[in-house]
Design an enzyme around this catalytic site. Structure first.
Site: not given
Ligand SMILES: *Cc1c(COP(=O)(O)O)cnc(C)c1O
Length: 404
Positions: A269, A338
């Site tokens: 997360p 801009c």
């Molecule tokens: C961006 C990403 C996350 C985190 O996503 P959240 O929406 O911020 O929880 C986790 N795993 C992978 C592989 C990602 O690319």
């Protein structure tokens, strides 16, 4: 994070005091809120006892990462830069997973030398490259395979990653072949099946669909994965309407669908851990009367907070000092850049504002500073962390001198 005698306070400190002392635009995070989010996350998934790897790309601040590490989190990284930063912040290699469709040889060599928990590969070509390096290093490298489950996350198209037309992961039809290849390799140690279907997911049905695909794959491969990495994507309540992903429901689905599985669950997360902990404090430079609306011209712009311009995202805006005068005018909050996409929100019935007033843009802890740039040669802003009513400068405003 509340009003007291009309002044907005972040962990007991007035936003206007912070603005006066550190100038604006100004990013400010509450450590208390971050801790609360982590606790809530862990509580919701308590019966699963997952390894929680914070997605560094949401907010890669060194001091914040150090705090995450202290609170027991690992890291999910997507570049060598993030990997180095996570290690420097004291996160142990055995709690770091490496995701991404285009890891270069240079990045893979570094990750392999550091013995991180998992490299989650996203193609056969990447697997071959990892194997080549592993052989050279005389190592057996722990890998995961990222599945593209062809599941619609029902989120913004820009941040949807689990459909077959997206570049991410290995499609189900190729996955079995890749798994077989890894199992037969002397230099690869298959540990994990991973998925990540997108970001800002508010409904748990896409997750349920994803879990069913994961279960099907596990059954088909007949392989005992030590880890199942379910990614991140848990959505937060940007609108303050109590619309966020129900983590308890998601937890129940995982238990129900993956019940027979003894694998350790990993989560990645980002947003749900840090999103609502951050504010961007900004000062009104000018107010310009337009045809049917007034332009509230802020000193914060799309280079500071890119999400509205990039995704049409809407962040709540609140005054640093409340008054009782409501305006009849429509306010359009814009930055000085801009580009016509340099606007944050168009609001009716806001309180009456005047030049030099302060406002706060809410829920900018994730993908705020990390997506910021020097566009228009604007320096990146200061970042503060409020830790038990103590103010910690965790990033200094870039100096114009250095930019020029
Ligand atoms: C961006 C990403 C996350 C985190 O996503 P959240 O929406 O911020 O929880 C986790 N795993 C992978 C592989 C990602 O690319």
């Amino acid at each position: 994070m509340t009003y007291k005698l009309n002044d907005f306070l972040i962990d007991g400190i007035k936003a206007k005091i912070l603005a006066k002392k550190y100038s604006t635009p100004l990013y400010c995070y509450s450590l208390k809120k971050i801790k609360e989010n982590i606790k809530n996350f862990q509580k919701s998934f308590k019966s699963i006892d997952p390894l929680v790897c914070f997605a560094v790309k949401a907010n890669p601040n060194k001091i914040i990462l150090r705090q995450m590490g202290k609170l027991g989190l690992g890291a999910d990284v997507v570049s060598i830069g993030e990997l180095m930063r996570a290690l420097k912040a004291g996160i142990k290699p055995n709690k770091i997973v490496f995701s991404g469709v285009g890891k270069t040889s240079h990045e893979l060599i570094y990750a392999i030398k550091k013995n991180i928990l998992l490299i989650n590969a996203e193609s056969k070509s990447e697997i071959l490259e990892i194997e080549r390096i592993a052989k050279k290093e005389k190592k057996k490298v722990k890998v995961g395979v990222r599945l593209n489950p062809n599941t619609d996350a029902k989120t913004l198209i820009q941040i949807s990653t689990g459909k077959k037309e997206n570049k991410f992961g290995i499609p189900e039809k190729d996955l079995l072949h890749v798994v077989k290849y890894i199992k037969n390799s002397k230099y690869l140690d298959l540990k994990c099946l991973s998925v990540h279907i997108g970001s800002q997911i508010l409904d748990h049905t896409p997750y349920e669909k994803m879990l069913k695909v994961v279960r099907r794959i596990i059954n088909k491969t007949k392989f005992k994965f030590e880890y199942i990495d379910l990614g991140g994507g848990m959505g937060i309540d940007y609108e303050n309407k109590n619309r966020r992903l129900n983590l308890n429901k998601y937890s129940k689905s995982i238990k129900k669908i993956l019940i027979k599985n003894k694998s350790k669950i990993i989560f990645e997360p980002g947003r749900s851990i840090i999103g609502n902990s951050g504010f961007l404090i900004s000062k009104i430079i000018y107010i310009k009367e337009g045809h049917k609306k007034d332009f509230i011209i802020l000193d914060a712009a799309m280079n500071d907070l890119m999400r509205p311009a990039l995704y049409n995202a809407n962040h709540r805006i609140i005054p640093a000092n409340k008054n009782k005068k409501k305006t009849k005018r429509t306010y359009e909050f814009v930055g000085p850049i801009c580009e016509s996409t340099d606007k944050f929100s168009t609001l009716k019935g806001f309180q009456k504002l005047k030049e030099k007033d302060l406002i706060l843009i809410c829920d900018v802890g994730a993908y705020g500073m990390s997506l910021s740039s020097n566009y228009n040669l604007r320096p990146k802003s200061t970042e503060l962390l409020i830790n038990k009513s103590k103010i910690q400068v965790i990033n200094k405003r870039q100096r114009l001198k250095d930019l020029i």
